[in-house]
Write a protein that holds these residues in place. Sequence first.
Motif, PDB file in Angstrom:
ATOM      1  N   PHE A  85       0.840  -1.197   0.000  1.00  0.00           N
ATOM      2  CA  PHE A  85       0.000   0.000   0.000  1.00  0.00           C
ATOM      3  C   PHE A  85       0.876   1.248   0.000  1.00  0.00           C
ATOM      4  O   PHE A  85       1.895   1.316   0.674  1.00  0.00           O
ATOM      5  CB  PHE A  85      -0.878  -0.013   1.250  1.00  0.00           C
ATOM      6  N   TYR A  86       0.437   2.275  -0.745  1.00  0.00           N
ATOM      7  CA  TYR A  86       1.104   3.581  -0.668  1.00  0.00           C
ATOM      8  C   TYR A  86       0.089   4.681  -0.953  1.00  0.00           C
ATOM      9  O   TYR A  86      -1.057   4.402  -1.339  1.00  0.00           O
ATOM     10  CB  TYR A  86       2.305   3.663  -1.606  1.00  0.00           C
ATOM     11  N   LEU A  87       0.493   5.905  -0.729  1.00  0.00           N
ATOM     12  CA  LEU A  87      -0.358   7.074  -0.924  1.00  0.00           C
ATOM     13  C   LEU A  87       0.278   8.029  -1.920  1.00  0.00           C
ATOM     14  O   LEU A  87       1.501   8.113  -2.036  1.00  0.00           O
ATOM     15  CB  LEU A  87      -0.557   7.830   0.389  1.00  0.00           C
TER      16      LEU A  87
ATOM     17  N   GLN B  10      -0.781  12.444   5.793  1.00  0.00           N
ATOM     18  CA  GLN B  10      -0.404  11.225   5.085  1.00  0.00           C
ATOM     19  C   GLN B  10       0.147  10.171   6.061  1.00  0.00           C
ATOM     20  O   GLN B  10      -0.179   8.978   5.943  1.00  0.00           O
ATOM     21  CB  GLN B  10       0.643  11.537   4.007  1.00  0.00           C
ATOM     22  N   LYS B  11       0.953  10.590   7.022  1.00  0.00           N
ATOM     23  CA  LYS B  11       1.520   9.643   7.985  1.00  0.00           C
ATOM     24  C   LYS B  11       0.428   8.983   8.818  1.00  0.00           C
ATOM     25  O   LYS B  11       0.497   7.779   9.116  1.00  0.00           O
ATOM     26  CB  LYS B  11       2.524  10.332   8.902  1.00  0.00           C
ATOM     27  N   ALA B  12      -0.568   9.747   9.203  1.00  0.00           N
ATOM     28  CA  ALA B  12      -1.660   9.187  10.000  1.00  0.00           C
ATOM     29  C   ALA B  12      -2.367   8.071   9.235  1.00  0.00           C
ATOM     30  O   ALA B  12      -2.750   7.045   9.816  1.00  0.00           O
ATOM     31  CB  ALA B  12      -2.645  10.285  10.383  1.00  0.00           C
ATOM     32  N   ILE B  13      -2.533   8.262   7.932  1.00  0.00           N
ATOM     33  CA  ILE B  13      -3.184   7.230   7.122  1.00  0.00           C
ATOM     34  C   ILE B  13      -2.283   6.008   6.995  1.00  0.00           C
ATOM     35  O   ILE B  13      -2.739   4.862   7.162  1.00  0.00           O
ATOM     36  CB  ILE B  13      -3.553   7.792   5.740  1.00  0.00           C
ATOM     37  N   ILE B  14      -1.019   6.220   6.697  1.00  0.00           N
ATOM     38  CA  ILE B  14      -0.080   5.094   6.583  1.00  0.00           C
ATOM     39  C   ILE B  14      -0.036   4.300   7.877  1.00  0.00           C
ATOM     40  O   ILE B  14      -0.073   3.052   7.871  1.00  0.00           O
ATOM     41  CB  ILE B  14       1.322   5.597   6.203  1.00  0.00           C
ATOM     42  N   ASP B  15       0.024   4.983   9.004  1.00  0.00           N
ATOM     43  CA  ASP B  15       0.087   4.284  10.294  1.00  0.00           C
ATOM     44  C   ASP B  15      -1.156   3.428  10.526  1.00  0.00           C
ATOM     45  O   ASP B  15      -1.071   2.315  11.056  1.00  0.00           O
ATOM     46  CB  ASP B  15       0.245   5.297  11.425  1.00  0.00           C
TER      47      ASP B  15
ATOM     48  N   GLU C  86       9.002   7.737  -8.361  1.00  0.00           N
ATOM     49  CA  GLU C  86       9.112   8.925  -7.533  1.00  0.00           C
ATOM     50  C   GLU C  86       9.854   8.612  -6.237  1.00  0.00           C
ATOM     51  O   GLU C  86       9.674   7.545  -5.640  1.00  0.00           O
ATOM     52  CB  GLU C  86       7.718   9.468  -7.189  1.00  0.00           C
ATOM     53  N   VAL C  87      10.655   9.558  -5.786  1.00  0.00           N
ATOM     54  CA  VAL C  87      11.316   9.419  -4.498  1.00  0.00           C
ATOM     55  C   VAL C  87      10.287   9.669  -3.397  1.00  0.00           C
ATOM     56  O   VAL C  87       9.611  10.714  -3.406  1.00  0.00           O
ATOM     57  CB  VAL C  87      12.476  10.421  -4.360  1.00  0.00           C
ATOM     58  N   PRO C  88      10.103   8.726  -2.468  1.00  0.00           N
ATOM     59  CA  PRO C  88       9.095   8.926  -1.419  1.00  0.00           C
ATOM     60  C   PRO C  88       9.383  10.162  -0.570  1.00  0.00           C
ATOM     61  O   PRO C  88      10.545  10.451  -0.229  1.00  0.00           O
ATOM     62  CB  PRO C  88       9.193   7.645  -0.586  1.00  0.00           C
ATOM     63  N   ALA C  89       8.322  10.891  -0.236  1.00  0.00           N
ATOM     64  CA  ALA C  89       8.441  12.019   0.678  1.00  0.00           C
ATOM     65  C   ALA C  89       8.606  11.542   2.121  1.00  0.00           C
ATOM     66  O   ALA C  89       9.186  12.240   2.947  1.00  0.00           O
ATOM     67  CB  ALA C  89       7.214  12.922   0.557  1.00  0.00           C
ATOM     68  N   GLN C  90       8.075  10.356   2.395  1.00  0.00           N
ATOM     69  CA  GLN C  90       8.192   9.669   3.668  1.00  0.00           C
ATOM     70  C   GLN C  90       7.782   8.230   3.396  1.00  0.00           C
ATOM     71  O   GLN C  90       7.315   7.919   2.297  1.00  0.00           O
ATOM     72  CB  GLN C  90       7.302  10.313   4.736  1.00  0.00           C
ATOM     73  N   PRO C  91       7.960   7.314   4.340  1.00  0.00           N
ATOM     74  CA  PRO C  91       7.613   5.923   4.055  1.00  0.00           C
ATOM     75  C   PRO C  91       6.182   5.767   3.532  1.00  0.00           C
ATOM     76  O   PRO C  91       5.222   6.217   4.152  1.00  0.00           O
ATOM     77  CB  PRO C  91       7.794   5.237   5.413  1.00  0.00           C
TER      78      PRO C  91
END
Length: 308
Positions: A204-206, A218-223, A243-248
């Motif tokens: 999964f990614y955003l 975005q981090k809240a959703i990933i978590d 694309e280079v990820p902005a965060q995991p």
Amino acid sequence: MISERFHPIGTPGTPWGDAEKAEWLAQQSRRRSYLEDVVKAVDALRDRFDVHQYGQLEYHGESFPLYALRSREWRPELPAALVTGGVHGYETSGVHGALQFARDDAADYEGRVNLVVVPAVSPWGYERIHRWNAHAVDPNRSFVPGSPAGESAALMELVASLRGRILVHIDLHETTDTDESEFRPALAARDGKAFEPGTIPDGFYLVGDSEKPQPGFQKAIIDAVAKVTHIAPPDSAGRIIGEVPAQPGVINYPLRKLGLCASVTDAPYVTTTEVYPDSPKATPRQCNDAQVAAVRAALDYALAQEGA
């Protein structure tokens, strides 16, 4: 000049004309039912939502009514949230995740936010399990003025009346193995370009908006989703779909420039989910649950930031 044939339709290096598009259309067949899978599920929610038909598509003698579920107790003083699924009709968990959220979770947000859930933006594509509409147009590159896609134009008209009131928009998608084996080669052939192979992220990614990134959102959703299914790591080049990820688990695109659905509102909190249904580590139920977890996390974060 492109000489290598990588797709059965068309001449390498030459964009498709009407004949090639007609040949492509003739190969598409109805493989599942929008009426049985989506319309009946929407009808079953009429006791809990106002069901609004916001448009109708006509393709070669077939009619597809377009439906939005709206909070029955709509309160003008509350912010609104938009959940969209099935912009690419073949991305199954986007459709069924949106319906599952409406059925099982939407009641938790009554009195806090006005909900608009559009579970299947592209019903023709849903039935054919395809990325495009019947005119070989990608609706998710068509959220632009004078849109060439009826699916996109209808949703833009629906959302226009809510501009300035939408707090969060989450657009539910999938990245599948057929993106690489079928849809990207077809896109290159249609446009008369060379096909450049890529890789499919395993998990999964955003996709956030590079013009207004919201890293905490975005981090809240990933978590939240990480508790349901695995998050896609970068590939060997350190990228996710180039694309280079902005965060995991998060990349950012210029959503409006690309005409993507997640740009259709002026909401401060926007994202596109990308579930990976072809993983041996993910079941269809997990994929739907991941979409629901993403919607809930998006709403919870945005409402908390607004003190709602």
